[in-house]
Design an enzyme around this catalytic site. Structure first.
Site, PDB file in Angstrom:
ATOM      1  N   GLU A 137      72.418 122.996  24.189  1.00 37.24           N
ATOM      2  CA  GLU A 137      72.588 123.501  25.554  1.00 37.24           C
ATOM      3  C   GLU A 137      73.769 122.854  26.267  1.00 37.24           C
ATOM      4  O   GLU A 137      74.426 123.492  27.081  1.00 37.24           O
ATOM      5  CB  GLU A 137      71.296 123.275  26.353  1.00 37.24           C
ATOM      6  N   TYR A 150      62.902 113.670  27.834  1.00 34.73           N
ATOM      7  CA  TYR A 150      63.283 114.899  28.540  1.00 34.73           C
ATOM      8  C   TYR A 150      62.715 114.919  29.960  1.00 34.73           C
ATOM      9  O   TYR A 150      61.518 114.762  30.164  1.00 34.73           O
ATOM     10  CB  TYR A 150      62.767 116.096  27.744  1.00 34.73           C
TER      11      TYR A 150
END
Length: 734
Positions: A8, A309
């Site tokens: 990403e 995360y």
């Protein structure tokens, strides 16, 4: 054949490339013998704007609504088009046999990669990397257990439905409101209910009438006792005369101990952080905005690789993480955490940890340290603060419970009951992690909160007489609900059930399970955009609606103001992800609903009036300008949405007033800029710099330059140029 890995962001791609031994730098990629690693820059592809279907839609007209593309077109985001074409070229390379999606593990991460593949017309097989941290170990383990991409097709369908539904409802309703009332008005299924919640709170405060209440406090033998009504158990009375008479009656009386109750108690540590809880805590302790906390967390995750995360909505760990806990403890066993972590490393872990529950972990587990060795000296002060919060919470959950003995002494004075509370610490347990700052310990004992502060009590036994008591009447007033801060607004967005009108249990449960309004990943941006759209303003830490927002709420269709709409969508999107509902059925309903919205707005009888017009004329079109308050600045904005001119009048700086030490406003332009404080202190920028240099501190050139550059940027990028730029690639959650 090689595998193309699509990450990403560049930082994650570099980490993956290093683990996969890809070393040859290309333009927008890193290549090795078996893998090619490339990246997006967030989204590279989005749903096309209305004018991409027909140039006539560039001009907003009510007669063109509703806009109903079928099928939806995709467009490459102009700012990142170069990287898209790089990725597309790699996808179609003849030596690439499969695509490995390595974007964030979640619904929106899936959408990032799938839109690229769809726009590039890829037909190659897909595999999926699903990891929650970007340490070398996590990456290696993830690549050893790649999933078949087809397992995530239904997740992609749900993500696509969300995006298309947001486009249909958002674009149509926003254009209809703007055309109908000739003002820059927008609405969304998350931002509008958020505004409605703030309006509801403001209305509660406005209608609130304080009521005086009274109590009685007794002092004697080194302790403070609080009166309790024998019938209700309350320590408050709303009858002043009765309370005064009671004090007169009790004065001079002695008391008798009628009860001494000692109860052993224990409390476990607060649960681990999810993003929203971390944002709340950082706002409460450091006044960080939700966006600032997320940005700091992102750096700790991507750049330093010391935290997992960030965009998670779980406060639990899954069982597969437990074997890694000792390694994580060793990694963060540095500096102030060395001794705290060291005590845990040599001990066995709890057999059944309360913070481990597979059923309460969906896409990602709670935020915890990674196995990456920590170098605290490489962090900024902001990064250290957030890292400290996460590490101490991580250590606390593995410490034993805090144990204490609660003593409640009950004293009777002339048939009236008084009580005092005291706690005797037996084992500090997890609170040892927070000994430096007791305010870090959340979840105080509820009995202690409701019955008065804990105190050191003398040794007493039932039947003992208490002499020399002095009695005094205490007074207070009932308080209205507090205005929202970013911390409490995040809580309300996460759990908006109290603001639901329907009280539907299934919807309430869905909002609880799916994280309420918005997601952990989007709530920070939603709040920021409400400020940048001049719908919210800040006074100190508190958040209030602007006149524009209050008027908007009277003009928006009722459905868009309710949390129930998000609950209904999420229930259906979950069914799509679970393959129990088709995307065709969902989208047909959304198209019908969009048509109904347009009809409601067209039939509306309200009006919009600018209440913040100034006498200052716009230098571009000559119309009067609006005075608006941004989150940290005061601006003048042209009232004509087609013009879009704006200029900054003042901005809150980091410079502190030498008198009251509050942050000062920097106003004016060029050499004439001046610092102004609310206490009345004023100082020219030049004089400020000279004073700071004399004091040996020196003004931060970076802060001053940042302010000046921001002014230039704002002048170049108008805020309301027909909403075209602001609504490019509209996501209604924003």
């Amino acid at each position: 054949m090689k595998s193309l890995v699509i990450a990403e962001k560049p930082s994650v791609a570099r980490d993956i490339a290093r683990v996969l031994k890809c070393t040859r730098q290309g333009s927008g990629s890193i290549e090795g013998d078996r893998y090619i690693v490339t990246w997006g820059l967030g989204h590279l592809v989005t749903l096309a704007d209305p004018e991409d279907y027909d140039k006539a839609y560039k001009e907003w007209k009510m007669e063109d609504l509703p806009l109903m593309p079928e099928p939806f077109r995709l467009e490459v985001i102009r700012q990142t088009a170069g990287q898209y074409h790089t990725v597309k070229g790699l996808i179609h390379r003849k030596d690439v046999g499969q695509i490995i999606i390595a974007t964030d593990a979640g619904r929106e991460g899936e959408l990032v990669a799938r839109l690229i593949l769809k726009k590039a017309a890829s037909q190659k097989p897909i595999r999926r990397l699903w990891i929650s941290s970007v340490t070398d170990k996590a990456i290696r383990e993830g690549f050893s257990d790649l999933k078949d991409g087809r397992e995530y097709d239904s997740l992609y369908d749900a993500a696509m439905c969300r995006a298309e539904a947001d486009w249909l409802v958002g674009i149509n309703a926003t254009r209809a409101l703007t055309c109908k009332y000739n003002a820059q008005l927008s609405c969304g299924r998350v931002q509008t209910p958020t505004l409605a919640m703030i309006a509801s709170r403001e209305e509660q405060i406005r209608r609130f009438t304080p009521k005086p209440y009274y109590g009685i406090r007794a002092k004697g033998q080194g302790m403070v006792l609080t009166w309790q009504d024998t019938k209700s158990g309350s320590s408050r009375s709303f009858d002043k005369g009765q309370t005064e008479n009671l004090v007169r009656r009790l004065t001079g009386q002695s008391g008798q101990v009628t009860g001494v109750k000692r109860t052993p108690k224990k409390t476990t540590a607060p649960l681990l952080y999810d993003l929203t809880e971390l944002q709340r805590e950082a706002n409460r302790r450091f006044d960080y905005s939700a966006k600032e906390t997320l940005d700091i967390m992102q750096r700790l995750y991507e750049n330093h690789k010391v935290l997992t995360y960030p965009r998670t909505d779980s406060r639990y760990l899954s069982a597969d993480i437990v074997p890694t806990l000792k390694e994580r403890l060793k990694a963060c066993s540095v500096g102030p955490y060395r001794s705290l972590a060291g005590k845990l490393i040599g001990q066995p872990l709890p057999s059944r940890p309360f913070f481990v529950d597979n059923q309460k972990v969906r896409d990602h587990h709670a935020i915890i340290p990674t196995e990456q060795f920590v170098q605290l000296t490489h962090m900024t002060i902001d990064e250290r603060r957030i890292y400290d919060l996460v590490v101490r919470r991580f250590l606390a959950v593995m410490y034993p419970p805090y144990e204490y003995e609660q003593t409640v002494v009950t004293v009777t004075v002339d048939r009236e009951t008084f009580s005092a509370h005291g706690n005797l610490v037996k084992t500090l347990g997890w609170k040892a992690v927070y000994e430096e700052d007791a305010s870090d310990c959340e979840d105080p004992d509820p009995e202690e909160e409701t019955s008065g502060r804990s105190q050191n009590l003398p040794a007493l036994n039932q039947g003992d007489a208490i002499y020399g008591l002095t009695f005094a009447m205490t007074e207070g007033k009932t308080s209205p609900p507090s205005p929202f801060t970013e911390a409490t607004l995040l809580s309300a967005m996460e759990n908006p059930v109290a603001y639901m009108e329907s009280k539907d249990r299934a919807m309430a449960r869905t909002l609880g399970e799916t994280g309420g309004l918005g997601t952990v990943a989007t709530r920070a941006d939603i709040i920021e955009k409400l400020f940048s759209s001049f719908l919210l303003e800040k006074r100190e830490k508190e958040i209030f609606l602007t006149s524009k927002a209050r008027q908007l709420l009277t003009l928006v269709p009722e459905d868009l103001k309710k949390p129930e709409m998000t609950a209904d969508w999420e229930m259906k999107l979950s069914k799509i992800a679970d393959k129990t509902l088709t995307r065709e059925v969902f989208m047909r309903d959304i198209r019908d609903y969009s048509r109904q919205l347009i009809d409601q707005i067209k039939a509306g009888e309200g009006n919009f009036r600018h209440e913040n017009l100034t006498n200052r004329k716009c230098p571009q079109c000559g119309k009067r300008m609006l005075s608006v308050k941004g989150k940290n600045s005061q601006l003048l904005v042209c009232q004509d949405r087609e013009c879009g001119y704006r200029e900054t009048v003042s901005r809150t700086s980091n410079a502190r007033c030498p008198n009251c030490h509050k942050k000062m406003e920097l106003t004016g332009k060029g050499d004439g800029q001046i610092f102004v404080c609310r206490c009345g202190y004023k100082e020219k920028l030049k004089a400020f710099k000279e004073r700071r240099e004399r004091e040996g501190a020196g003004v931060s050139k970076r802060d001053v330059n940042r302010y000046l550059n921001q002014q230039k940027k704002e002048a170049r990028e108008p805020v309301n140029n027909a909403l075209a730029q602001a609504l490019a690639g509209l996501n209604l959650e924003d």
